[in-house]
Design a protein around this motif. Sequence first.
Motif, mmCIF file in Angstrom:
data_model
loop_
_atom_site.group_PDB
_atom_site.id
_atom_site.type_symbol
_atom_site.label_atom_id
_atom_site.label_comp_id
_atom_site.label_asym_id
_atom_site.label_seq_id
_atom_site.Cartn_x
_atom_site.Cartn_y
_atom_site.Cartn_z
ATOM 1 N N ILE A 1 -49.969 11.515 19.581
ATOM 2 C CA ILE A 1 -49.208 12.828 19.017
ATOM 3 C C ILE A 1 -48.134 12.666 18.270
ATOM 4 C CG2 ILE A 1 -48.344 14.937 19.815
ATOM 5 C CD1 ILE A 1 -50.130 14.604 22.287
ATOM 6 N N VAL A 2 -47.470 11.671 18.548
ATOM 7 C CA VAL A 2 -46.103 11.651 17.936
ATOM 8 C C VAL A 2 -45.921 10.434 16.847
ATOM 9 C CG1 VAL A 2 -43.653 10.599 18.126
ATOM 10 C CG2 VAL A 2 -44.919 12.150 20.038
ATOM 11 N N ALA A 3 -46.828 9.597 16.676
ATOM 12 C CA ALA A 3 -46.735 8.334 15.919
ATOM 13 C C ALA A 3 -46.940 9.015 14.526
ATOM 14 C CB ALA A 3 -47.494 7.426 16.108
ATOM 15 N N ASP A 4 -47.986 9.734 14.155
ATOM 16 C CA ASP A 4 -48.346 10.248 12.877
ATOM 17 C C ASP A 4 -46.828 11.206 12.241
ATOM 18 O OD1 ASP A 4 -49.105 12.527 14.491
ATOM 19 O OD2 ASP A 4 -49.521 13.622 12.905
ATOM 20 N N ASP A 5 -46.384 11.749 13.153
ATOM 21 C CA ASP A 5 -45.254 12.492 12.646
ATOM 22 C C ASP A 5 -43.976 11.583 12.486
ATOM 23 O OD1 ASP A 5 -45.661 15.686 13.206
ATOM 24 O OD2 ASP A 5 -46.552 14.588 14.629
ATOM 25 N N LEU A 6 -43.798 10.518 13.103
ATOM 26 C CA LEU A 6 -42.775 9.395 12.860
ATOM 27 C C LEU A 6 -43.293 8.753 11.341
ATOM 28 C CD1 LEU A 6 -42.489 7.562 16.172
ATOM 29 C CD2 LEU A 6 -41.120 9.397 15.098
ATOM 30 N N VAL A 7 -44.475 8.598 11.143
ATOM 31 C CA VAL A 7 -45.016 8.075 9.802
ATOM 32 C C VAL A 7 -44.651 8.968 8.594
ATOM 33 C CG1 VAL A 7 -47.063 7.049 8.364
ATOM 34 C CG2 VAL A 7 -46.534 6.602 10.727
ATOM 35 N N ALA A 8 -45.070 10.282 8.954
ATOM 36 C CA ALA A 8 -44.692 11.236 8.031
ATOM 37 C C ALA A 8 -43.249 11.622 7.567
ATOM 38 C CB ALA A 8 -45.382 12.508 8.596
ATOM 39 N N GLY A 9 -42.245 11.412 8.911
ATOM 40 C CA GLY A 9 -41.025 11.446 8.550
ATOM 41 C C GLY A 9 -40.459 10.193 7.778
ATOM 42 N N ALA A 10 -41.224 8.915 8.045
ATOM 43 C CA ALA A 10 -40.589 7.759 7.392
ATOM 44 C C ALA A 10 -41.160 8.045 5.756
ATOM 45 C CB ALA A 10 -41.477 6.675 7.735
ATOM 46 N N TYR A 11 -42.203 8.392 5.526
ATOM 47 C CA TYR A 11 -42.606 8.887 4.211
ATOM 48 C C TYR A 11 -41.783 9.592 3.251
ATOM 49 C CZ TYR A 11 -47.084 6.293 3.919
ATOM 50 O OH TYR A 11 -48.075 5.652 3.885
ATOM 51 N N ALA A 12 -41.339 10.514 4.050
ATOM 52 C CA ALA A 12 -40.311 11.603 3.551
ATOM 53 C C ALA A 12 -39.064 11.104 3.341
ATOM 54 C CB ALA A 12 -40.157 13.027 4.595
ATOM 55 N N ASN A 13 -38.618 10.503 4.118
ATOM 56 C CA ASN A 13 -37.167 9.704 4.183
ATOM 57 C C ASN A 13 -37.338 8.702 2.862
ATOM 58 O OD1 ASN A 13 -35.176 7.329 4.453
ATOM 59 N ND2 ASN A 13 -34.723 8.790 5.908
ATOM 60 N N LEU A 14 -38.278 7.927 2.628
ATOM 61 C CA LEU A 14 -38.355 6.978 1.708
ATOM 62 C C LEU A 14 -38.336 7.730 0.281
ATOM 63 C CD1 LEU A 14 -40.769 4.204 3.234
ATOM 64 C CD2 LEU A 14 -38.340 3.948 2.848
ATOM 65 N N ILE A 15 -39.077 8.746 0.238
ATOM 66 C CA ILE A 15 -39.239 9.479 -0.910
ATOM 67 C C ILE A 15 -37.637 10.067 -1.521
ATOM 68 C CG2 ILE A 15 -40.192 11.405 -2.140
ATOM 69 C CD1 ILE A 15 -42.835 10.823 -0.533
ATOM 70 N N VAL A 16 -37.119 10.818 -0.588
ATOM 71 C CA VAL A 16 -35.846 11.263 -0.716
ATOM 72 C C VAL A 16 -34.818 10.258 -1.070
ATOM 73 C CG1 VAL A 16 -33.911 12.746 0.225
ATOM 74 C CG2 VAL A 16 -36.419 13.403 0.452
ATOM 75 N N GLN A 17 -34.875 9.193 -0.250
ATOM 76 C CA GLN A 17 -33.725 7.839 -0.606
ATOM 77 C C GLN A 17 -34.065 7.429 -1.934
ATOM 78 O OE1 GLN A 17 -31.528 6.836 1.360
ATOM 79 N NE2 GLN A 17 -32.053 6.989 3.488
ATOM 80 N N GLY A 18 -35.385 7.244 -2.478
ATOM 81 C CA GLY A 18 -35.563 7.018 -3.748
ATOM 82 C C GLY A 18 -35.056 7.867 -4.828
ATOM 83 N N LEU A 19 -35.434 9.111 -4.632
ATOM 84 C CA LEU A 19 -34.941 10.229 -5.452
ATOM 85 C C LEU A 19 -33.372 10.203 -5.490
ATOM 86 C CD1 LEU A 19 -37.374 13.113 -4.595
ATOM 87 C CD2 LEU A 19 -37.097 11.847 -6.495
ATOM 88 N N VAL A 20 -32.719 9.976 -4.540
ATOM 89 C CA VAL A 20 -31.246 10.085 -4.334
ATOM 90 C C VAL A 20 -30.874 8.847 -5.377
ATOM 91 C CG1 VAL A 20 -28.903 9.536 -2.777
ATOM 92 C CG2 VAL A 20 -30.890 11.221 -2.281
ATOM 93 N N HIS A 21 -31.353 7.648 -4.868
ATOM 94 C CA HIS A 21 -30.963 6.578 -5.812
ATOM 95 C C HIS A 21 -31.441 6.520 -7.437
ATOM 96 C CE1 HIS A 21 -30.223 2.296 -6.594
ATOM 97 N NE2 HIS A 21 -31.641 2.098 -7.127
ATOM 98 N N VAL A 22 -32.379 7.051 -7.938
ATOM 99 C CA VAL A 22 -32.702 7.450 -9.192
ATOM 100 C C VAL A 22 -31.445 8.452 -9.726
ATOM 101 C CG1 VAL A 22 -34.172 8.440 -10.697
ATOM 102 C CG2 VAL A 22 -35.008 6.813 -8.982
ATOM 103 N N TYR A 23 -31.427 9.406 -8.928
ATOM 104 C CA TYR A 23 -30.224 10.469 -9.304
ATOM 105 C C TYR A 23 -28.936 9.744 -9.566
ATOM 106 C CZ TYR A 23 -26.869 14.332 -9.179
ATOM 107 O OH TYR A 23 -25.917 15.060 -9.695
ATOM 108 N N ARG A 24 -28.692 8.936 -8.564
ATOM 109 C CA ARG A 24 -27.213 8.160 -8.780
ATOM 110 C C ARG A 24 -27.078 7.250 -9.919
ATOM 111 N NH1 ARG A 24 -26.267 7.164 -2.319
ATOM 112 N NH2 ARG A 24 -25.236 9.208 -1.887
ATOM 113 N N MET A 25 -28.199 6.542 -10.208
ATOM 114 C CA MET A 25 -28.350 5.872 -11.468
ATOM 115 C C MET A 25 -28.264 6.660 -12.750
ATOM 116 S SD MET A 25 -31.222 3.007 -10.341
ATOM 117 C CE MET A 25 -31.947 2.892 -11.987
ATOM 118 N N VAL A 26 -28.874 7.642 -12.624
ATOM 119 C CA VAL A 26 -28.934 8.659 -13.809
ATOM 120 C C VAL A 26 -27.621 9.226 -14.114
ATOM 121 C CG1 VAL A 26 -29.752 10.708 -14.963
ATOM 122 C CG2 VAL A 26 -31.427 8.994 -14.008
ATOM 123 N N ALA A 27 -26.960 9.649 -13.067
ATOM 124 C CA ALA A 27 -25.532 10.526 -13.097
ATOM 125 C C ALA A 27 -24.466 9.465 -13.355
ATOM 126 C CB ALA A 27 -25.521 11.033 -11.639
ATOM 127 N N ALA A 28 -24.622 8.324 -13.173
ATOM 128 C CA ALA A 28 -23.542 7.184 -13.503
ATOM 129 C C ALA A 28 -23.136 6.896 -14.981
ATOM 130 C CB ALA A 28 -23.704 5.924 -12.650
#
Length: 161
Positions: free
Chosen positions: A134-161
């Motif tokens: 019940i819980v494991a699929d949500d943990l994986v979904a959360g990890a995917y969401a986190n990694l995507i947002v972390q990547g977007l934040v990184h790209v934004y910081r690179m472009v904004a610099a």
Amino acid sequence: MTSVRSAGESAALALATMLGVGRAPVASGTAGSLAALLPAVLALVWLPFWAFGLLTAALSVAAVWSAGVAERVLGRHDPGSVVIDEAAGMFVSLWGLPPGGVTIALAFVLFRVMDVFKPFPADRAEKLPGGLGIVADDLVAGAYANLIVQGLVHVYRMVAA
């Protein structure tokens, strides 16, 4: 299934449904994610990275336990009223993100999308037995969401610099 429940079963059901949030008439998973959002954001702002991680781990363990008990007591696999798994996934999706409105909104939306579509290996994790499934699929979904947002934040910081 018996109508008489032990105190432990009642406590597990209260936790698993997040005090009844999971009984929302529509979109109980989204309701559970929304209910977890404020505590997750407050923890993100107030706790250091490592403490947020410990809190997320403790929540995940409690979610596996309570979801497993709820599944047994209610006599249904992955009952819709169980939303503590969404809370655990929401915490994972926010862990380590900068606490801004855009990042939080992106993490929320991406978590819900990943939880609905269950990309590999979330689809496999969901098939694990009991509360873990019940819980494991949500943990994986959360990890995917986190990694995507972390990547977007990184790209934004690179472009904004």
